[in-house]
Write an enzyme that holds these catalytic residues in place. Structure first.
Site, PDB file in Angstrom:
ATOM      1  N   ARG C 214       0.842  -1.191   0.000  1.00  0.00           N
ATOM      2  CA  ARG C 214       0.000   0.000   0.000  1.00  0.00           C
ATOM      3  C   ARG C 214       0.886   1.253   0.000  1.00  0.00           C
ATOM      4  NH1 ARG C 214      -3.696  -1.734   3.465  1.00  0.00           N
ATOM      5  NH2 ARG C 214      -4.841   0.202   3.300  1.00  0.00           N
ATOM      6  N   ALA C 235       6.318  -2.221  -4.918  1.00  0.00           N
ATOM      7  CA  ALA C 235       6.476  -1.459  -3.678  1.00  0.00           C
ATOM      8  C   ALA C 235       5.446  -0.333  -3.588  1.00  0.00           C
ATOM      9  CB  ALA C 235       7.892  -0.896  -3.599  1.00  0.00           C
ATOM     10  N   HIS C 236       5.471   0.360  -2.466  1.00  0.00           N
ATOM     11  CA  HIS C 236       4.521   1.428  -2.165  1.00  0.00           C
ATOM     12  C   HIS C 236       4.582   2.557  -3.199  1.00  0.00           C
ATOM     13  CE1 HIS C 236       7.817   4.004  -0.636  1.00  0.00           C
ATOM     14  NE2 HIS C 236       8.368   2.833  -0.356  1.00  0.00           N
ATOM     15  N   ASN C 237       3.422   3.078  -3.517  1.00  0.00           N
ATOM     16  CA  ASN C 237       3.284   4.271  -4.377  1.00  0.00           C
ATOM     17  C   ASN C 237       3.695   4.057  -5.825  1.00  0.00           C
ATOM     18  OD1 ASN C 237       3.768   5.414  -1.431  1.00  0.00           O
ATOM     19  ND2 ASN C 237       2.621   6.955  -2.586  1.00  0.00           N
ATOM     20  N   SER C 255       7.576   4.170  -5.624  1.00  0.00           N
ATOM     21  CA  SER C 255       7.264   5.347  -6.438  1.00  0.00           C
ATOM     22  C   SER C 255       7.696   5.251  -7.891  1.00  0.00           C
ATOM     23  CB  SER C 255       7.875   6.614  -5.814  1.00  0.00           C
ATOM     24  OG  SER C 255       7.385   6.775  -4.504  1.00  0.00           O
TER      25      SER C 255
END
Lengths: 345, 345, 345
Positions: C214, C235-237, C255
Site C-alpha cells: 500500500r 512497492a509502495h506508491n 514510487s
C-alpha cells in the site's frame, strides 16, 4: 487537532499560519489536499510544497516561506512519520480469540493476546501479551512469540520457532521451513534433516511473502531491529545482525553472516558462507560472492567496491568504441611498419 | 544411544573413545556441546572439530585424531544426515481428519491419511496412504497425491494437479495456477486458457513460496527426485528432469526443458523454450538465454561457459586500466608518426 | 461440436476436411491426439503440424495443406485461445457462501457473489456481483471488489484496498501490505505508517505469490488491463499504467511510474522513482536505473537501449582477446620505437 497542537506534539516550531487552524489530514506532496499537512524533505522541494493546497508543510529548519506556514524541525521525514501516526489512527486491533480459531493444548496466551478467525495455534505454543495472530495464520507446535508482536494473515510459523517482542510478520511469509540441504546417496538426493530453528529478535519487521528456513542445527537468526522487505529468501543458518535493512527480492544462501547495520538494496544475492561486515552496503542487484569488509559499499556481479564498479560500468559503455579504436591503432602501426620496410604480423 | 550403537547404525568404524558412552545429541561444529557428536567434512576441518567439546566426530577415513574419538566413514556428510535422522526424531505426524477440515464429495482418503485443521480438500480429490495435509492447506477438485506425501500449511494445489509419492511441498507454495500467456485482441490482452495440468513425480521436494503454473495443454512436469528451493517460479509447460537441484529464487520462463541431474544455483533465470542438457550446471545468477549442452557449466548474463565467463570477469576488472593503456599506446604511435614526418589521424 | 461448427464459432475458413467430423478436443502440437485440433502460429510450423495425428490445424491465411484440414484465420494464436475457451469448459464456479466462511458485519455481497470454505471477509467489505472468494482467502475490513472478480485461495487483501471488475488474483498473493519505508530515530529504524491504499483497476490479472504494498499516502495503482506474473514485488506508491505486461519475479522499488503498454520480461528490476515511458520494453533481467523514454527497448544492468547493450555484450565476449591484442600492439610499438633508436617506456 489544531496546527498549534500538532506543532507541539511534533516538537516543531510553527512559522507562520494560524495555530488554531484545524488539521484535516496528512498526505505526501502529490496527494495533499486543502486543510491537510504535508512535508518537504529539503529546501529544494519547498517550491513544490508551496504550490500545493496544503494547510502547512513540515520542513527543515533552514527553510523559510512567505506562502505556507511551516512546521520547522531538524528531521522532517521523522516528523512526518510521527505526524502520520498522530493524525491517522490505526484501525482497532484484533480482540479476543475468535470462535473459529483452533487452539492446541498447553498453549500460553498472554494478557490481551488475540487470535483471529480460522487461525491455528499448535500445542505448547507461547504467545506473549497483546500478541495478535491474524485470521488464517498458523503458529506451529511449541513456537514462541514475544509481547506485542503481530502475525498477519496466511503467515506460517513452523514448529518451535522463536519470535521476540514487537515483531511484525506480513501476510504469506514463512518462518522455519526446512533448509535446502541434500547429500547424494547413490543416485538419490537425501535431505539433511534440519533440526535447528529460527530466532527472530525484538522489533524485527518482515514483509510479505518472505521465506526464512530453519537451521540444520542451531538457529537461523534475524537480529534485533532488522527490517526485511517482501519476497526475500533467507536460507538455513544465516545470521543477520541488528538494525539491518534488506530490500525486496534479496536472497541469502546458507550460512551467510551479516554484521549490524548492513543495508542491501533490492534483488541482491549473497553467496553461501559469505560474511558482510558491519555497516556495509550493497547497491541493487549486487551479487556478493566474497566477504565484504566493514563499511564498504559494493555493486555489480560479482560485487566490487562501488567506485571500481562504476568505473567498469562507464568503461563498458565505451567498449564497442574501444574495439574500433584498437583496430585503428593496429592500422596505424601497420602503416608505420610498412614505412620502415619491416614486415610484422 | 551409545557411541558404539551409533557407529553400528551408521556403518562407521569407531576409532578411539568409549563405545558405551552415551550420545546426548548432535550438532554442527559451531553449536556442538558436551556429549554431542558433530562432523568434519574433510581433514582440513579436523583441528576445528578437535577444539569443540564434542563427544566424537564423524570424519572421513583418512582422518586420525589423538584428541577426539572418530566415527570413521567414507562419506561424513551422508553419515551426518543419517545421524540427524537417528538422534533427532521428527515430531509426531498429523493424525486423522480434524473436525474443522472441509472434505468434499467423492474424496478418496488412503489408509492413515491425515487432514489438519481448517484444511480444504475439494470434490473428487484422491489422497494416497499416509498423506499429510497440514492445517490451512487446500487440495483442489480432482487433485491426486501419492502415498506418504506431505503438504505443508497454506499450500494451494489447484484443481486436477497430480503429485506422486513421497512428495513434500513446503508452506505457501502454489501448484497449478494459470500460466502467464496472453494474446492481443484488439487493444486488450486476452488470457489464453491454461487447460493443462501440473505433474510432480515421486520424491520431489518443493520449498516454501514456490509457484508452479499449469500447462496451456499437456502438463508442466517436475521429474522424479528433483529438489526445488524457496521462491522459485516455474512457468507453464516447463519440463524439469529427474534429480535436478534448483536453488532459491530461480525463474523458468514458459516451455523450458531441463535434462536429468541439472544443478542451478540461486537466482538463475532460464529464457523461454531453452533446453538445458543433462547434468549441466549454472552458477548463481546465471541468465540462460540459449540451449546448454549436456554437462556444461555456465555463468553470467548472458550465460557463457564457466571458463569463458571467468576470463571475461577478470578482464572486466582491468577494463578501466585497458582504456588508459590504449590512450598511452595511441600517444606512442602519434610520436612515432611525428618522428617519421608522416601525418596520420 | 463438429469441425464446421468450430470454424463458424471462430470465424475461420475451413479448408479441406469433413465439416461434420466431430472435434474431440484441443491441444498444442506436442500433445495433440487423434480427433483433436491444434494450431500452427506460422507457415514454418505447418510441416510439424501435418505430422501430428490432429484432426485439423488452426493456421494463418497464407498456409495451404494437402495433408491436414486447416482452420484458416488471420490470427491463429487468438483463434486458438478462443477455441480453448469453447472446447474446454471451465469448471463450475463457486456457489453461495460456504457455512464455514466467516463474514463480518455490514458486508455487501453482490448478486451471485460466492465465498468459499474457511474464507474470511472483514467488516464493511463490499463484493460486487458474481465475485468469487475462493476457500481460505481473506478480504480485509472495508475492502472493495468489483463485479465478476475472482480471488483465489490464500490471497490476502488487506484493509481498505480497492479492486475493480473482472480482476483475477491468483493463490497466495498479497495486496496492501505496509510499504517498506523507515526513518532513523536515533539508533532505531522507525516505520513510516503507510496510510494509503492499493487500487487495482478493471481486468487486471495478478499471478501467484505476488506482493503489492500500500502507499504511504494516496495509492499504489495497477492500471486497467495490466497483467502481472508470479512472484512480482510492487512497492509502495508505484503507478503502473494500462495494459502493461510484467513477467515473473520482476521487482518495482517505491514510487516507480510505468506508462501504458509497457512490457517487462522476467526478473527485471526498476529503481525507485524511475519513470518508464509508454510502450517501452525491457528484456529479461534488465536493471532499470534511469527513466526510459516512450517506446524504447532496454536490456542489461544498468539497462541501456537494446542495440547498445547487444554491442556491449558482443564486445564483452571479445574482451579477453582484446587484452591479448593490446599486448601484441604494445610489442609492435616497442619494436618500432627500438628500430628508430628512440627509447620509450
Amino acid at each position: 487537532m489544531t496546527l498549534g497542537e500538532l506543532a507541539e506534539a511534533l516538537g516543531a516550531e510553527l512559522k507562520g499560519g494560524d495555530p488554531s487552524a484545524e488539521v484535516l489530514g496528512i498526505a505526501g506532496l502529490e496527494e495533499v489536499g486543502p486543510g491537510q499537512i504535508s512535508y518537504v524533505q529539503d529546501a529544494r522541494l519547498l517550491r513544490r510544497g508551496e504550490a500545493t493546497p496544503a494547510l502547512a508543510l513540515i520542513a527543515p529548519e533552514d527553510c523559510a516561506s512567505e506562502i505556507k506556514p511551516l512546521l520547522s524541525t531538524a528531521d522532517p521525514r521523522l516528523a512526518f512519520a510521527h505526524a502520520l501516526r498522530i493524525l491517522v489512527p490505526a484501525g482497532p486491533p484484533l480482540q479476543g480469540v475468535h470462535p473459529t480459531a483452533v487452539i492446541g493444548e498447553d498453549v500460553a496466551l498472554g494478557e490481551g493476546a488475540a487470535v483471529g478467525a480460522h487461525a491455528v495455534v499448535g500445542d505448547g505454543a507461547r504467545l506473549g501479551a497483546r500478541v495478535q495472530i491474524h485470521p488464517l495464520a498458523i503458529v506451529g507446535r511449541g513456537a514462541q512469540i514475544g509481547d506485542d508482536s503481530i502475525i498477519h494473515p496466511h503467515v506460517t510459523l513452523y514448529e518451535g520457532v522463536r519470535l521476540g517482542a514487537r515483531v511484525i510478520v506480513h501476510a504469506g511469509s514463512v518462518v522455519g521451513s526446512a533448509g535446502f540441504g541434500y547429500v547424494e546417496d547413490g543416485e538419490k538426493l537425501l535431505h539433511i534433516p534440519h533440526v535447528g530453528t529460527v530466532v527472530i529478535e525484538d522489533e524485527v519487521e518482515i514483509g510479505a511473502g518472505v521465506t526464512i528456513d530453519r537451521a540444520t542445527t542451531g538457529a537461523t537468526v534475524i537480529g534485533r531491529g532488522t527490517k526485511i522487505d517482501n519476497l526475500v529468501h533467507v536460507a538455513h543458518n544465516v545470521k543477520i545482525g541488528r538494525n539491518c535493512v534488506v530490500a525486496g527480492q534479496t536472497g541469502f544462501s546458507g550460512s551467510v553472516t551479516l554484521g549490524d547495520g548492513v543495508v542491501l538494496a533490492g534483488q541482491t544475492g549473497v553467496a553461501d558462507h559469505v560474511t558482510v561486515g558491519r555497516g556495509a552496503k550493497a547497491g541493487a542487484r549486487a551479487a556478493i560472492t566474497r566477504d565484504i569488509p566493514d563499511g564498504v559499499t559494493v555493486l555489480g556481479n560479482p560485487a566490487r567496491p562501488l567506485g571500481e564498479q562504476l568505473r567498469i560500468e562507464a568503461a563498458l559503455g565505451k567498449l564497442p568504441e574501444l574495439r574500433r579504436e584498437m583496430r585503428k591503432l593496429a592500422a596505424r602501426i601497420a602503416a608505420l611498419e610498412r614505412a620502415r620496410g619491416g614486415k610484422r604480423d
